[in-house]
Motif scaffolding. Structure first.
Motif, PDB file in Angstrom:
ATOM      1  N   LEU A 170       0.832  -1.210   0.000  1.00  0.00           N
ATOM      2  CA  LEU A 170       0.000   0.000   0.000  1.00  0.00           C
ATOM      3  C   LEU A 170       0.861   1.253   0.000  1.00  0.00           C
ATOM      4  O   LEU A 170       0.551   2.235  -0.691  1.00  0.00           O
ATOM      5  CB  LEU A 170      -0.931  -0.005   1.214  1.00  0.00           C
ATOM      6  N   ALA A 171       1.941   1.237   0.772  1.00  0.00           N
ATOM      7  CA  ALA A 171       2.836   2.384   0.804  1.00  0.00           C
ATOM      8  C   ALA A 171       3.486   2.614  -0.563  1.00  0.00           C
ATOM      9  O   ALA A 171       3.639   3.751  -1.011  1.00  0.00           O
ATOM     10  CB  ALA A 171       3.906   2.186   1.878  1.00  0.00           C
ATOM     11  N   ASP A 172       3.856   1.521  -1.234  1.00  0.00           N
ATOM     12  CA  ASP A 172       4.507   1.633  -2.548  1.00  0.00           C
ATOM     13  C   ASP A 172       3.532   2.067  -3.641  1.00  0.00           C
ATOM     14  O   ASP A 172       3.950   2.520  -4.704  1.00  0.00           O
ATOM     15  CB  ASP A 172       5.142   0.294  -2.940  1.00  0.00           C
ATOM     16  N   SER A 173       2.232   1.891  -3.394  1.00  0.00           N
ATOM     17  CA  SER A 173       1.236   2.219  -4.426  1.00  0.00           C
ATOM     18  C   SER A 173       0.989   3.721  -4.549  1.00  0.00           C
ATOM     19  O   SER A 173       0.378   4.173  -5.522  1.00  0.00           O
ATOM     20  CB  SER A 173      -0.093   1.532  -4.106  1.00  0.00           C
ATOM     21  N   ASN A 174       1.442   4.509  -3.548  1.00  0.00           N
ATOM     22  CA  ASN A 174       1.231   5.965  -3.531  1.00  0.00           C
ATOM     23  C   ASN A 174      -0.246   6.341  -3.604  1.00  0.00           C
ATOM     24  O   ASN A 174      -0.614   7.375  -4.173  1.00  0.00           O
ATOM     25  CB  ASN A 174       2.000   6.639  -4.685  1.00  0.00           C
ATOM     26  N   LEU A 175      -1.097   5.496  -3.047  1.00  0.00           N
ATOM     27  CA  LEU A 175      -2.532   5.767  -3.006  1.00  0.00           C
ATOM     28  C   LEU A 175      -2.862   6.841  -1.988  1.00  0.00           C
ATOM     29  O   LEU A 175      -3.766   7.649  -2.183  1.00  0.00           O
ATOM     30  CB  LEU A 175      -3.278   4.466  -2.664  1.00  0.00           C
ATOM     31  N   PHE A 176      -2.108   6.895  -0.909  1.00  0.00           N
ATOM     32  CA  PHE A 176      -2.432   7.764   0.215  1.00  0.00           C
ATOM     33  C   PHE A 176      -1.731   9.120   0.090  1.00  0.00           C
ATOM     34  O   PHE A 176      -0.616   9.198  -0.423  1.00  0.00           O
ATOM     35  CB  PHE A 176      -2.023   7.092   1.529  1.00  0.00           C
ATOM     36  N   PRO A 177      -2.375  10.194   0.577  1.00  0.00           N
ATOM     37  CA  PRO A 177      -1.718  11.514   0.578  1.00  0.00           C
ATOM     38  C   PRO A 177      -0.569  11.547   1.577  1.00  0.00           C
ATOM     39  O   PRO A 177      -0.350  10.591   2.325  1.00  0.00           O
ATOM     40  CB  PRO A 177      -2.850  12.462   0.986  1.00  0.00           C
ATOM     41  N   ASP A 178       0.138  12.680   1.625  1.00  0.00           N
ATOM     42  CA  ASP A 178       1.398  12.776   2.358  1.00  0.00           C
ATOM     43  C   ASP A 178       1.317  12.331   3.812  1.00  0.00           C
ATOM     44  O   ASP A 178       2.104  11.493   4.258  1.00  0.00           O
ATOM     45  CB  ASP A 178       1.931  14.217   2.290  1.00  0.00           C
ATOM     46  N   ALA A 179       0.353  12.864   4.574  1.00  0.00           N
ATOM     47  CA  ALA A 179       0.272  12.545   6.006  1.00  0.00           C
ATOM     48  C   ALA A 179      -0.027  11.061   6.218  1.00  0.00           C
ATOM     49  O   ALA A 179       0.610  10.402   7.049  1.00  0.00           O
ATOM     50  CB  ALA A 179      -0.794  13.399   6.677  1.00  0.00           C
ATOM     51  N   ASP A 180      -0.974  10.528   5.455  1.00  0.00           N
ATOM     52  CA  ASP A 180      -1.319   9.112   5.582  1.00  0.00           C
ATOM     53  C   ASP A 180      -0.187   8.222   5.071  1.00  0.00           C
ATOM     54  O   ASP A 180       0.043   7.134   5.597  1.00  0.00           O
ATOM     55  CB  ASP A 180      -2.606   8.801   4.817  1.00  0.00           C
ATOM     56  N   GLN A 181       0.495   8.691   4.049  1.00  0.00           N
ATOM     57  CA  GLN A 181       1.630   7.943   3.512  1.00  0.00           C
ATOM     58  C   GLN A 181       2.726   7.814   4.561  1.00  0.00           C
ATOM     59  O   GLN A 181       3.303   6.744   4.746  1.00  0.00           O
ATOM     60  CB  GLN A 181       2.171   8.649   2.265  1.00  0.00           C
ATOM     61  N   ARG A 182       3.001   8.897   5.282  1.00  0.00           N
ATOM     62  CA  ARG A 182       4.021   8.854   6.328  1.00  0.00           C
ATOM     63  C   ARG A 182       3.595   7.922   7.462  1.00  0.00           C
ATOM     64  O   ARG A 182       4.415   7.184   8.017  1.00  0.00           O
ATOM     65  CB  ARG A 182       4.292  10.263   6.868  1.00  0.00           C
ATOM     66  N   ALA A 183       2.300   7.942   7.796  1.00  0.00           N
ATOM     67  CA  ALA A 183       1.794   7.047   8.839  1.00  0.00           C
ATOM     68  C   ALA A 183       1.957   5.593   8.430  1.00  0.00           C
ATOM     69  O   ALA A 183       2.342   4.742   9.247  1.00  0.00           O
ATOM     70  CB  ALA A 183       0.329   7.358   9.133  1.00  0.00           C
ATOM     71  N   LEU A 184       1.682   5.294   7.155  1.00  0.00           N
ATOM     72  CA  LEU A 184       1.864   3.929   6.654  1.00  0.00           C
ATOM     73  C   LEU A 184       3.327   3.507   6.753  1.00  0.00           C
ATOM     74  O   LEU A 184       3.631   2.381   7.158  1.00  0.00           O
ATOM     75  CB  LEU A 184       1.409   3.840   5.193  1.00  0.00           C
ATOM     76  N   GLU A 185       4.217   4.401   6.355  1.00  0.00           N
ATOM     77  CA  GLU A 185       5.647   4.076   6.385  1.00  0.00           C
ATOM     78  C   GLU A 185       6.127   3.848   7.814  1.00  0.00           C
ATOM     79  O   GLU A 185       6.951   2.963   8.069  1.00  0.00           O
ATOM     80  CB  GLU A 185       6.438   5.193   5.707  1.00  0.00           C
ATOM     81  N   ILE A 186       5.598   4.630   8.763  1.00  0.00           N
ATOM     82  CA  ILE A 186       5.966   4.436  10.172  1.00  0.00           C
ATOM     83  C   ILE A 186       5.470   3.084  10.664  1.00  0.00           C
ATOM     84  O   ILE A 186       6.189   2.352  11.360  1.00  0.00           O
ATOM     85  CB  ILE A 186       5.395   5.587  11.033  1.00  0.00           C
ATOM     86  N   LEU A 187       4.226   2.722  10.299  1.00  0.00           N
ATOM     87  CA  LEU A 187       3.684   1.411  10.669  1.00  0.00           C
ATOM     88  C   LEU A 187       4.533   0.282  10.086  1.00  0.00           C
ATOM     89  O   LEU A 187       4.801  -0.715  10.750  1.00  0.00           O
ATOM     90  CB  LEU A 187       2.237   1.274  10.186  1.00  0.00           C
TER      91      LEU A 187
END
Length: 201
Positions: A170-187
């Protein structure tokens, strides 16, 4: 692409899909179509949608393994001995993580354990990338990932690895905007660290 059909359940959110083989369909699924962590949808073709799931386990069922009975000296002819050919099966363990809903030509996901029981013989299809993206958007078309804890609890023996793989994809798909993308990467990093430390103990 159709993968197979539901043949049993182990719990309300844990279903077993029997993979179609070359004797049932002309173009059976290939190994790449039902890999670990693949998203599937359980629904009738052109009919009712039941659930969205993730493949968390695969079992090869071969009743002739270690049997002491007589064996054929060559490959059996499917025409004369169909029962000898169709005994082997590939079974896919599938954990249900939500449903897809359609409203005003918009498709979105509802995450969580589906309330309705999926019937036996319900077809299972591999989800396209677009459908996976739709599933991860809510009714307001905002990104969502609400089955994290459910997947960690119900994803079988490899739940942590499965969750980490889904998060990373999901993180690699770039589906999420910046804030959510960072949260995914932290998870992703947190789960990767936990898996690494757990393996070292």
């Amino acid at each position: 692409m159709k993968l197979g059909k539901v043949v049993k359940s182990n719990s309300h959110c844990d279903y077993v899909v029997q993979l179609d083989d070359k004797l049932e369909v002309s173009n059976p699924p290939q190994a790449e179509d039902y890999g670990f962590g693949s998203f599937v949808k359980l629904e009738e073709l052109g009919g009712r949608h039941w659930a969205v799931g993730l493949i968390y386990n695969t079992q090869l069922f071969n009743p002739t393994f270690l049997s002491n009975g007589p064996r054929l000296s060559s490959e059996p002819d499917p025409l004369f001995a169909p029962d000898l050919v169709t005994e082997t099966r590939t079974l896919l363990g599938t954990v249900l993580v939500g449903t897809l809903e359609v409203e005003d030509d918009r498709t979105y996901g509802i995450h969580g354990i589906p309330r309705i029981v999926v019937p036996v013989n319900t077809p299972a299809y591999k989800m396209s990338e677009a459908e996976v993206h739709q599933f991860h958007r809510n009714q307001m078309q905002r990104p969502q990932f609400c089955y994290y804890s459910h997947l960690l609890r119900c994803g079988g023996s490899f739940a942590a690895q499965l969750t980490q793989q889904v998060l990373q994809e999901l993180a690699d798909s770039n589906l999420f905007p910046d804030a959510d993308q960072r949260a995914l990467e932290i998870l992703c990093k947190e789960l990767s660290w936990k898996n690494t430390m757990g393996a070292m103990r």
